[in-house]
Scaffold this motif. Structure first.
Motif, short mmCIF file in Angstrom:
data_model
loop_
_atom_site.label_atom_id
_atom_site.label_comp_id
_atom_site.label_asym_id
_atom_site.label_seq_id
_atom_site.Cartn_x
_atom_site.Cartn_y
_atom_site.Cartn_z
N GLY A 98 0.23 -1.65 -0.02
CA GLY A 98 0.10 -0.31 0.35
C GLY A 98 0.96 1.37 0.31
O GLY A 98 0.07 2.51 -0.62
N THR A 99 2.05 0.74 0.37
CA THR A 99 2.81 2.60 0.63
C THR A 99 3.81 2.62 -1.49
O THR A 99 3.82 3.98 -1.04
CB THR A 99 4.75 1.66 1.69
N ARG A 100 2.69 2.00 -2.01
CA ARG A 100 2.84 2.52 -3.32
C ARG A 100 2.21 2.53 -4.01
O ARG A 100 2.15 2.21 -5.31
CB ARG A 100 4.09 1.27 -3.72
N VAL A 101 1.31 2.33 -3.96
CA VAL A 101 -0.24 2.36 -4.12
C VAL A 101 -0.67 4.51 -4.13
O VAL A 101 -0.70 4.68 -2.88
CB VAL A 101 -1.61 1.66 -4.14
N GLY A 102 -1.30 4.58 -4.94
CA GLY A 102 -1.68 6.24 -4.00
C GLY A 102 -2.97 6.74 -5.02
O GLY A 102 -4.13 5.47 -5.86
N VAL A 103 -4.30 7.25 -4.47
CA VAL A 103 -5.20 8.12 -5.13
C VAL A 103 -5.41 9.41 -5.50
O VAL A 103 -5.17 10.08 -4.56
CB VAL A 103 -6.11 7.46 -3.89
N VAL A 104 -5.96 9.51 -6.57
CA VAL A 104 -5.84 11.18 -7.05
C VAL A 104 -7.41 11.01 -7.54
O VAL A 104 -7.42 10.52 -8.41
CB VAL A 104 -5.47 11.50 -7.81
N PRO A 156 0.61 8.34 -1.72
CA PRO A 156 0.05 9.85 -1.86
C PRO A 156 -1.33 10.17 -1.83
O PRO A 156 -2.10 8.47 -2.58
CB PRO A 156 0.48 10.90 -2.33
N SER A 157 -2.30 10.71 -1.24
CA SER A 157 -3.78 10.60 -2.02
C SER A 157 -4.06 12.80 -2.14
O SER A 157 -3.83 12.78 -1.28
CB SER A 157 -4.52 10.32 -0.67
N LEU A 158 -4.95 12.38 -2.82
CA LEU A 158 -5.23 14.34 -3.24
C LEU A 158 -6.79 14.15 -3.85
O LEU A 158 -6.98 12.95 -4.51
CB LEU A 158 -4.26 14.47 -4.19
N TRP A 177 2.98 11.08 -11.66
CA TRP A 177 3.48 10.25 -10.03
C TRP A 177 3.84 8.45 -10.47
O TRP A 177 4.95 8.38 -10.26
CB TRP A 177 1.74 10.02 -8.71
N LEU A 178 2.60 8.78 -11.40
CA LEU A 178 3.15 6.51 -11.56
C LEU A 178 4.34 7.38 -12.87
O LEU A 178 6.31 6.51 -12.77
CB LEU A 178 2.35 6.46 -13.12
N ALA A 179 5.05 8.20 -13.33
CA ALA A 179 6.07 8.65 -14.61
C ALA A 179 7.49 9.06 -13.57
O ALA A 179 8.61 8.41 -14.30
CB ALA A 179 5.85 9.61 -15.01
N ALA A 180 6.68 9.69 -12.11
CA ALA A 180 8.19 10.05 -11.67
C ALA A 180 8.38 8.97 -10.85
O ALA A 180 9.09 8.97 -9.38
CB ALA A 180 8.03 11.17 -10.70
N GLY A 181 8.54 8.34 -10.21
CA GLY A 181 7.66 7.11 -9.61
C GLY A 181 7.48 7.31 -8.14
O GLY A 181 8.11 6.27 -7.43
N VAL A 182 6.64 7.51 -7.85
CA VAL A 182 6.56 8.28 -6.61
C VAL A 182 4.83 7.18 -6.44
O VAL A 182 5.22 6.98 -5.07
CB VAL A 182 5.35 9.23 -6.75
N CYS A 183 4.27 6.49 -7.14
CA CYS A 183 3.23 5.35 -7.11
C CYS A 183 3.62 3.91 -8.38
O CYS A 183 4.53 4.21 -9.26
CB CYS A 183 1.94 5.39 -6.90
N ASP A 184 3.37 3.54 -8.24
CA ASP A 184 3.48 2.11 -8.34
C ASP A 184 2.02 1.55 -9.64
O ASP A 184 1.50 1.35 -10.84
CB ASP A 184 4.14 1.10 -8.73
N LEU A 239 -10.40 5.14 -12.12
CA LEU A 239 -9.52 3.65 -13.67
C LEU A 239 -8.72 3.56 -12.04
O LEU A 239 -7.90 4.08 -11.66
CB LEU A 239 -9.13 4.66 -14.58
N VAL A 240 -7.70 2.13 -12.56
CA VAL A 240 -7.03 2.30 -12.48
C VAL A 240 -5.31 1.90 -13.40
O VAL A 240 -5.74 1.58 -14.61
CB VAL A 240 -6.60 0.35 -12.01
N LEU A 241 -5.09 3.44 -12.99
CA LEU A 241 -3.56 3.29 -13.52
C LEU A 241 -2.30 3.03 -13.40
O LEU A 241 -2.32 2.49 -12.46
CB LEU A 241 -2.99 4.37 -13.79
#
Length: 409
Positions: A98-104, A156-158, A177-184, A239-241
Protein backbone atom coordinates in the motif's frame (compact mmCIF):
# COMPACT_ATOMS: atom_id res chain seq x y z
CA UNK A 1 10.88 9.67 -28.89
CA UNK A 2 8.86 9.31 -25.69
CA UNK A 3 10.52 7.67 -22.70
CA UNK A 4 9.12 4.16 -22.12
CA UNK A 5 8.57 4.85 -18.40
CA UNK A 6 5.95 7.46 -19.33
CA UNK A 7 3.66 4.87 -20.91
CA UNK A 8 0.76 4.35 -18.51
CA UNK A 9 -1.85 1.62 -18.89
CA UNK A 10 -5.48 1.63 -17.82
CA UNK A 11 -5.90 -1.83 -16.29
CA UNK A 12 -9.17 -1.45 -14.43
CA UNK A 13 -12.38 0.55 -14.94
CA UNK A 14 -15.20 1.21 -12.50
CA UNK A 15 -18.29 3.19 -13.55
CA UNK A 16 -21.34 4.25 -11.56
CA UNK A 17 -23.26 6.71 -13.74
CA UNK A 18 -26.73 7.52 -15.05
CA UNK A 19 -25.91 5.04 -17.84
CA UNK A 20 -25.75 2.23 -15.30
CA UNK A 21 -23.69 0.52 -12.62
CA UNK A 22 -20.68 -1.30 -14.03
CA UNK A 23 -18.67 -1.07 -17.23
CA UNK A 24 -20.83 -3.40 -19.32
CA UNK A 25 -24.07 -1.58 -18.46
CA UNK A 26 -22.45 1.78 -19.20
CA UNK A 27 -21.04 0.78 -22.55
CA UNK A 28 -24.32 -0.74 -23.71
CA UNK A 29 -26.25 2.41 -22.80
CA UNK A 30 -23.66 4.81 -24.21
CA UNK A 31 -23.44 3.07 -27.56
CA UNK A 32 -27.25 2.97 -27.78
CA UNK A 33 -27.48 6.74 -27.47
CA UNK A 34 -30.47 6.46 -25.10
CA UNK A 35 -30.68 9.46 -22.78
CA UNK A 36 -30.88 8.90 -19.00
CA UNK A 37 -32.57 12.24 -18.22
CA UNK A 38 -35.92 12.02 -16.44
CA UNK A 39 -38.16 13.93 -14.01
CA UNK A 40 -36.58 13.95 -10.56
CA UNK A 41 -38.96 13.71 -7.57
CA UNK A 42 -36.30 15.23 -5.31
CA UNK A 43 -36.41 18.40 -7.43
CA UNK A 44 -40.21 18.68 -7.57
CA UNK A 45 -41.41 22.26 -7.52
CA UNK A 46 -38.18 23.76 -8.88
CA UNK A 47 -37.94 25.66 -12.13
CA UNK A 48 -35.82 22.77 -13.45
CA UNK A 49 -37.22 19.52 -12.07
CA UNK A 50 -35.33 16.85 -14.02
CA UNK A 51 -31.84 15.37 -13.90
CA UNK A 52 -29.75 12.29 -14.61
CA UNK A 53 -29.42 10.08 -11.51
CA UNK A 54 -27.67 6.73 -11.14
CA UNK A 55 -30.44 4.12 -11.56
CA UNK A 56 -31.04 1.57 -8.82
CA UNK A 57 -28.15 2.66 -6.62
CA UNK A 58 -28.54 1.01 -3.20
CA UNK A 59 -25.56 1.98 -1.07
CA UNK A 60 -26.55 -0.32 1.78
CA UNK A 61 -26.63 -3.31 -0.53
CA UNK A 62 -23.46 -2.38 -2.42
CA UNK A 63 -21.30 -1.24 0.49
CA UNK A 64 -22.97 -2.59 3.60
CA UNK A 65 -25.05 -0.44 5.92
CA UNK A 66 -22.29 0.09 8.49
CA UNK A 67 -20.12 1.66 5.79
CA UNK A 68 -22.78 3.47 3.78
CA UNK A 69 -24.45 5.43 6.59
CA UNK A 70 -21.37 7.53 7.36
CA UNK A 71 -20.62 8.50 3.75
CA UNK A 72 -22.10 11.21 1.58
CA UNK A 73 -23.51 9.92 -1.68
CA UNK A 74 -20.60 11.33 -3.71
CA UNK A 75 -18.24 9.11 -1.69
CA UNK A 76 -20.58 6.11 -1.91
CA UNK A 77 -20.58 6.34 -5.71
CA UNK A 78 -16.79 6.60 -5.83
CA UNK A 79 -16.26 3.71 -3.42
CA UNK A 80 -18.42 1.37 -5.48
CA UNK A 81 -16.65 2.46 -8.68
CA UNK A 82 -13.23 2.02 -7.05
CA UNK A 83 -14.03 -1.48 -5.84
CA UNK A 84 -15.15 -2.37 -9.37
CA UNK A 85 -11.98 -0.94 -10.88
CA UNK A 86 -9.59 -2.68 -8.49
CA UNK A 87 -11.31 -6.04 -8.97
CA UNK A 88 -11.35 -5.49 -12.74
CA UNK A 89 -7.59 -4.87 -12.69
CA UNK A 90 -7.03 -8.12 -10.81
CA UNK A 91 -5.51 -6.54 -7.71
CA UNK A 92 -6.02 -7.53 -4.07
CA UNK A 93 -5.64 -4.51 -1.76
CA UNK A 94 -4.94 -6.78 1.18
CA UNK A 95 -1.83 -8.17 -0.49
CA UNK A 96 -0.39 -5.20 -2.37
CA UNK A 97 2.26 -2.87 -0.95
CA UNK A 98 0.00 0.00 0.00
CA UNK A 99 2.93 2.40 0.36
CA UNK A 100 3.39 2.18 -3.42
CA UNK A 101 -0.28 2.86 -4.23
CA UNK A 102 -1.85 6.31 -4.52
CA UNK A 103 -5.29 7.76 -5.02
CA UNK A 104 -6.29 11.01 -6.73
CA UNK A 105 -9.95 11.85 -7.31
CA UNK A 106 -11.67 14.88 -8.81
CA UNK A 107 -14.51 16.51 -6.87
CA UNK A 108 -15.77 20.07 -6.84
CA UNK A 109 -18.75 20.39 -4.50
CA UNK A 110 -18.10 17.81 -1.79
CA UNK A 111 -20.92 16.43 0.31
CA UNK A 112 -23.52 18.92 -0.85
CA UNK A 113 -26.51 16.74 0.02
CA UNK A 114 -25.17 16.17 3.54
CA UNK A 115 -24.51 19.86 4.09
CA UNK A 116 -27.94 20.94 2.86
CA UNK A 117 -29.70 18.37 5.05
CA UNK A 118 -27.75 19.35 8.18
CA UNK A 119 -28.15 23.05 7.41
CA UNK A 120 -31.91 22.49 7.27
CA UNK A 121 -31.85 20.71 10.63
CA UNK A 122 -29.92 23.58 12.20
CA UNK A 123 -32.21 26.33 10.89
CA UNK A 124 -35.32 24.43 11.85
CA UNK A 125 -34.23 25.00 15.44
CA UNK A 126 -32.58 21.68 16.26
CA UNK A 127 -28.82 22.33 16.50
CA UNK A 128 -28.45 19.43 18.93
CA UNK A 129 -29.64 17.10 16.16
CA UNK A 130 -26.96 18.16 13.66
CA UNK A 131 -24.87 15.09 12.95
CA UNK A 132 -21.40 14.85 14.47
CA UNK A 133 -20.38 13.40 11.10
CA UNK A 134 -21.49 16.46 9.11
CA UNK A 135 -17.98 17.85 8.58
CA UNK A 136 -16.21 14.61 7.53
CA UNK A 137 -19.18 13.78 5.31
CA UNK A 138 -19.20 17.19 3.62
CA UNK A 139 -15.48 17.92 3.21
CA UNK A 140 -14.24 17.80 -0.39
CA UNK A 141 -11.03 15.89 0.46
CA UNK A 142 -12.75 12.98 2.17
CA UNK A 143 -13.42 10.94 -0.95
CA UNK A 144 -9.67 10.38 -1.38
CA UNK A 145 -9.30 9.65 2.32
CA UNK A 146 -12.09 7.10 2.38
CA UNK A 147 -10.86 5.36 -0.78
CA UNK A 148 -7.43 5.07 0.82
CA UNK A 149 -8.98 3.55 3.95
CA UNK A 150 -11.08 1.14 1.93
CA UNK A 151 -8.17 -0.08 -0.22
CA UNK A 152 -5.19 -0.21 2.15
CA UNK A 153 -3.54 2.71 0.35
CA UNK A 154 -0.66 4.40 2.18
CA UNK A 155 0.87 6.34 -0.70
CA UNK A 156 -0.17 9.90 -1.64
CA UNK A 157 -3.87 10.79 -1.69
CA UNK A 158 -5.30 13.93 -3.19
CA UNK A 159 -8.49 15.56 -4.44
CA UNK A 160 -8.39 17.79 -7.51
CA UNK A 161 -10.93 20.61 -7.68
CA UNK A 162 -10.83 22.14 -11.15
CA UNK A 163 -14.61 22.19 -11.51
CA UNK A 164 -15.77 20.16 -14.52
CA UNK A 165 -12.16 19.39 -15.47
CA UNK A 166 -11.48 17.77 -12.07
CA UNK A 167 -11.65 14.13 -13.19
CA UNK A 168 -9.35 14.71 -16.15
CA UNK A 169 -6.95 16.67 -13.93
CA UNK A 170 -6.84 13.73 -11.52
CA UNK A 171 -5.86 11.34 -14.30
CA UNK A 172 -3.11 13.68 -15.45
CA UNK A 173 -1.66 13.93 -11.94
CA UNK A 174 -1.84 10.16 -11.49
CA UNK A 175 0.08 9.70 -14.73
CA UNK A 176 2.77 12.08 -13.47
CA UNK A 177 3.08 10.16 -10.18
CA UNK A 178 3.66 6.93 -12.08
CA UNK A 179 6.14 8.50 -14.49
CA UNK A 180 8.07 10.02 -11.58
CA UNK A 181 8.20 6.71 -9.71
CA UNK A 182 6.18 8.04 -6.78
CA UNK A 183 3.70 5.16 -7.09
CA UNK A 184 3.41 1.82 -8.86
CA UNK A 185 -0.41 1.85 -8.95
CA UNK A 186 -2.85 4.76 -8.76
CA UNK A 187 -6.62 4.81 -8.38
CA UNK A 188 -7.66 7.91 -10.30
CA UNK A 189 -10.94 9.41 -11.39
CA UNK A 190 -13.76 11.67 -10.32
CA UNK A 191 -17.05 11.75 -8.49
CA UNK A 192 -19.94 14.15 -7.96
CA UNK A 193 -23.41 13.95 -6.47
CA UNK A 194 -24.90 17.39 -6.07
CA UNK A 195 -28.46 16.99 -7.40
CA UNK A 196 -29.87 19.06 -4.55
CA UNK A 197 -32.44 21.87 -4.61
CA UNK A 198 -29.92 24.59 -3.76
CA UNK A 199 -27.35 23.46 -6.32
CA UNK A 200 -29.88 23.04 -9.12
CA UNK A 201 -31.44 26.40 -8.30
CA UNK A 202 -28.04 28.06 -8.52
CA UNK A 203 -27.27 26.43 -11.86
CA UNK A 204 -30.73 27.35 -13.13
CA UNK A 205 -30.42 30.96 -12.05
CA UNK A 206 -27.16 31.35 -13.94
CA UNK A 207 -28.78 29.99 -17.10
CA UNK A 208 -26.62 26.88 -17.39
CA UNK A 209 -29.40 24.27 -17.46
CA UNK A 210 -31.70 23.18 -20.23
CA UNK A 211 -35.28 24.28 -19.66
CA UNK A 212 -36.96 21.45 -21.63
CA UNK A 213 -39.24 20.34 -18.81
CA UNK A 214 -41.72 18.98 -21.35
CA UNK A 215 -39.19 16.49 -22.74
CA UNK A 216 -36.29 15.83 -20.33
CA UNK A 217 -35.01 12.83 -22.26
CA UNK A 218 -34.28 15.08 -25.24
CA UNK A 219 -32.90 18.00 -23.24
CA UNK A 220 -29.19 17.19 -23.44
CA UNK A 221 -28.29 17.65 -27.11
CA UNK A 222 -24.60 18.55 -27.52
CA UNK A 223 -23.68 20.36 -30.74
CA UNK A 224 -27.32 20.55 -31.85
CA UNK A 225 -28.57 23.74 -33.45
CA UNK A 226 -31.29 24.11 -30.80
CA UNK A 227 -29.30 23.21 -27.65
CA UNK A 228 -30.21 25.35 -24.65
CA UNK A 229 -28.17 24.10 -21.68
CA UNK A 230 -26.97 20.99 -19.90
CA UNK A 231 -28.77 18.44 -17.77
CA UNK A 232 -27.26 18.07 -14.30
CA UNK A 233 -26.14 14.57 -13.39
CA UNK A 234 -24.31 12.53 -10.76
CA UNK A 235 -21.79 9.74 -11.14
CA UNK A 236 -18.33 8.37 -10.52
CA UNK A 237 -15.59 6.93 -12.67
CA UNK A 238 -12.45 5.37 -11.21
CA UNK A 239 -9.59 3.94 -13.26
CA UNK A 240 -6.65 1.84 -12.16
CA UNK A 241 -3.44 3.14 -13.72
CA UNK A 242 -0.07 1.38 -13.83
CA UNK A 243 3.10 1.73 -15.84
CA UNK A 244 2.55 -0.21 -19.05
CA UNK A 245 5.69 -2.30 -18.49
CA UNK A 246 4.41 -3.38 -15.06
CA UNK A 247 1.01 -4.26 -16.49
CA UNK A 248 2.59 -6.35 -19.24
CA UNK A 249 4.88 -8.10 -16.75
CA UNK A 250 1.95 -9.33 -14.67
CA UNK A 251 -0.14 -10.23 -17.73
CA UNK A 252 -2.82 -7.66 -17.00
CA UNK A 253 -5.47 -6.63 -19.49
CA UNK A 254 -4.88 -3.11 -20.78
CA UNK A 255 -7.92 -1.17 -21.97
CA UNK A 256 -5.75 1.61 -23.42
CA UNK A 257 -2.70 3.70 -22.67
CA UNK A 258 -2.92 7.17 -21.15
CA UNK A 259 -0.26 8.73 -23.34
CA UNK A 260 -0.56 12.47 -22.86
CA UNK A 261 -1.97 15.19 -20.63
CA UNK A 262 -2.28 18.93 -21.05
CA UNK A 263 -3.81 21.66 -18.91
CA UNK A 264 -4.31 25.41 -19.18
CA UNK A 265 -6.20 28.35 -17.72
CA UNK A 266 -8.36 30.78 -19.68
CA UNK A 267 -7.89 33.64 -17.17
CA UNK A 268 -10.99 35.14 -18.78
CA UNK A 269 -14.31 34.67 -16.93
CA UNK A 270 -15.75 32.84 -13.94
CA UNK A 271 -18.14 30.67 -15.92
CA UNK A 272 -17.78 31.40 -19.65
CA UNK A 273 -15.05 29.84 -21.81
CA UNK A 274 -12.66 32.10 -23.64
CA UNK A 275 -14.58 33.03 -26.81
CA UNK A 276 -11.84 31.95 -29.21
CA UNK A 277 -11.09 28.70 -27.36
CA UNK A 278 -7.48 29.70 -26.74
CA UNK A 279 -7.30 27.81 -23.43
CA UNK A 280 -8.60 24.46 -24.59
CA UNK A 281 -6.46 24.83 -27.73
CA UNK A 282 -3.34 25.16 -25.56
CA UNK A 283 -4.32 22.19 -23.39
CA UNK A 284 -4.95 20.02 -26.43
CA UNK A 285 -1.68 20.93 -28.14
CA UNK A 286 0.21 20.30 -24.89
CA UNK A 287 -1.39 16.87 -24.51
CA UNK A 288 -0.56 15.90 -28.09
CA UNK A 289 3.02 17.04 -27.66
CA UNK A 290 3.28 15.15 -24.37
CA UNK A 291 2.05 12.00 -26.10
CA UNK A 292 4.29 12.45 -29.12
CA UNK A 293 1.21 12.34 -31.35
CA UNK A 294 0.60 14.44 -34.44
CA UNK A 295 -2.83 16.09 -34.83
CA UNK A 296 -3.48 14.15 -38.03
CA UNK A 297 -3.08 10.87 -36.11
CA UNK A 298 -6.12 11.47 -33.88
CA UNK A 299 -9.04 9.23 -34.84
CA UNK A 300 -11.61 10.09 -32.19
CA UNK A 301 -12.54 12.83 -29.72
CA UNK A 302 -14.80 12.45 -26.70
CA UNK A 303 -15.61 16.13 -26.34
CA UNK A 304 -16.67 18.02 -23.24
CA UNK A 305 -19.79 18.89 -25.24
CA UNK A 306 -22.09 20.13 -22.48
CA UNK A 307 -25.07 21.13 -24.67
CA UNK A 308 -24.68 24.81 -23.75
CA UNK A 309 -24.58 27.32 -26.60
CA UNK A 310 -21.22 28.85 -25.68
CA UNK A 311 -19.24 25.74 -24.70
CA UNK A 312 -20.09 23.61 -27.70
CA UNK A 313 -19.30 26.21 -30.32
CA UNK A 314 -16.10 27.37 -28.60
CA UNK A 315 -14.88 23.82 -28.09
CA UNK A 316 -15.75 22.71 -31.62
CA UNK A 317 -13.81 25.62 -33.07
CA UNK A 318 -10.78 24.70 -30.96
CA UNK A 319 -11.00 21.05 -32.00
CA UNK A 320 -11.24 22.03 -35.65
CA UNK A 321 -8.35 24.47 -35.31
CA UNK A 322 -6.04 21.77 -33.90
CA UNK A 323 -7.36 18.52 -35.39
CA UNK A 324 -9.29 19.52 -38.49
CA UNK A 325 -12.39 17.59 -39.56
CA UNK A 326 -10.92 14.07 -39.56
CA UNK A 327 -11.60 12.71 -36.03
CA UNK A 328 -14.99 11.21 -35.21
CA UNK A 329 -16.34 13.43 -32.42
CA UNK A 330 -18.92 12.53 -29.81
CA UNK A 331 -20.25 13.91 -26.56
CA UNK A 332 -21.55 11.18 -24.27
CA UNK A 333 -23.27 13.83 -22.15
CA UNK A 334 -26.23 13.40 -24.48
CA UNK A 335 -26.80 10.14 -22.60
CA UNK A 336 -25.42 10.79 -19.11
CA UNK A 337 -26.02 14.48 -18.68
CA UNK A 338 -23.24 16.53 -17.10
CA UNK A 339 -21.67 14.79 -14.10
CA UNK A 340 -19.64 17.91 -13.28
CA UNK A 341 -16.36 17.00 -11.53
CA UNK A 342 -16.74 13.34 -12.49
CA UNK A 343 -17.19 14.02 -16.21
CA UNK A 344 -13.55 13.97 -17.28
CA UNK A 345 -12.88 10.60 -15.64
CA UNK A 346 -16.10 8.98 -16.83
CA UNK A 347 -15.49 10.20 -20.37
CA UNK A 348 -11.87 9.04 -20.31
CA UNK A 349 -13.21 5.58 -19.45
CA UNK A 350 -15.64 5.79 -22.36
CA UNK A 351 -12.77 6.86 -24.61
CA UNK A 352 -10.73 3.83 -23.52
CA UNK A 353 -13.72 1.58 -24.23
CA UNK A 354 -14.16 3.17 -27.66
CA UNK A 355 -10.52 2.36 -28.49
CA UNK A 356 -10.90 -1.18 -27.19
CA UNK A 357 -14.08 -1.88 -29.18
CA UNK A 358 -13.28 0.16 -32.30
CA UNK A 359 -16.56 2.00 -31.94
CA UNK A 360 -17.52 5.66 -31.50
CA UNK A 361 -20.78 6.13 -29.55
CA UNK A 362 -23.33 8.55 -30.99
CA UNK A 363 -24.11 11.99 -29.62
CA UNK A 364 -27.71 11.68 -28.44
CA UNK A 365 -30.63 13.91 -29.41
CA UNK A 366 -29.00 15.74 -32.33
CA UNK A 367 -31.63 16.15 -35.03
CA UNK A 368 -29.95 19.15 -36.67
CA UNK A 369 -26.27 19.91 -36.15
CA UNK A 370 -25.34 23.52 -35.48
CA UNK A 371 -24.21 24.72 -38.94
CA UNK A 372 -21.34 26.68 -37.36
CA UNK A 373 -19.80 23.45 -36.06
CA UNK A 374 -17.30 22.04 -38.54
CA UNK A 375 -16.12 18.87 -36.79
CA UNK A 376 -17.40 15.37 -37.65
CA UNK A 377 -20.01 14.82 -34.94
CA UNK A 378 -21.26 11.21 -34.79
CA UNK A 379 -25.05 11.16 -34.48
CA UNK A 380 -27.88 8.68 -34.87
CA UNK A 381 -26.03 5.44 -34.20
CA UNK A 382 -22.61 4.23 -33.14
CA UNK A 383 -19.89 4.24 -35.79
CA UNK A 384 -17.64 1.18 -36.08
CA UNK A 385 -14.18 2.21 -37.25
CA UNK A 386 -10.53 1.37 -36.50
CA UNK A 387 -9.26 3.57 -33.66
CA UNK A 388 -5.66 3.98 -32.54
CA UNK A 389 -5.50 7.45 -30.99
CA UNK A 390 -8.23 9.33 -29.14
CA UNK A 391 -8.60 12.55 -27.18
CA UNK A 392 -10.87 13.49 -24.30
CA UNK A 393 -11.34 17.18 -23.46
CA UNK A 394 -12.71 18.82 -20.31
CA UNK A 395 -13.50 22.46 -19.54
CA UNK A 396 -14.44 23.82 -16.12
CA UNK A 397 -15.78 26.97 -14.47
CA UNK A 398 -12.91 29.23 -13.52
CA UNK A 399 -11.33 28.69 -16.93
CA UNK A 400 -9.79 25.29 -16.21
CA UNK A 401 -9.01 23.19 -19.29
CA UNK A 402 -7.66 19.65 -19.49
CA UNK A 403 -6.99 17.30 -22.37
CA UNK A 404 -6.07 13.61 -22.32
CA UNK A 405 -4.58 11.57 -25.15
CA UNK A 406 -5.29 7.84 -25.12
CA UNK A 407 -3.82 5.25 -27.45
CA UNK A 408 -4.85 1.68 -28.22
CA UNK A 409 -3.08 -0.91 -26.08
Amino acid sequence: MRAPHRDVAITGVGLVTPAGIGTDANWERIRSGLSAAAPDPQLAGLAIDFSCRVPGFDANALLGRRTAWRLDRCVQLAMVAARQAVADAGHDPQSWDGTRVGVVVGNSLGGTATFEAQHRTYYEGAPDEVSALMIPMAMVNMVAGYLAMDHNIHGPSLVTATACASGASALGIARDWLAAGVCDIVLAGGTESALTPATLTGLSRMGALSSRRDDPAAASRPFAADRDGFVAAEGAGILVLERAADARARGARRYAHLAGFGASSDAHHATAPHPDGAGVTRALRTALDDAGVAPEDVDHVNAHGTSTPMNDLTEARALHRVLGSRPAVTSTKGVTGHTLAAAGAIEAAYTALALRHGMVPPTANVATLDPQIEVDVVTGEARTTPLQVAVSTSLGFGGHNAALVLTAA
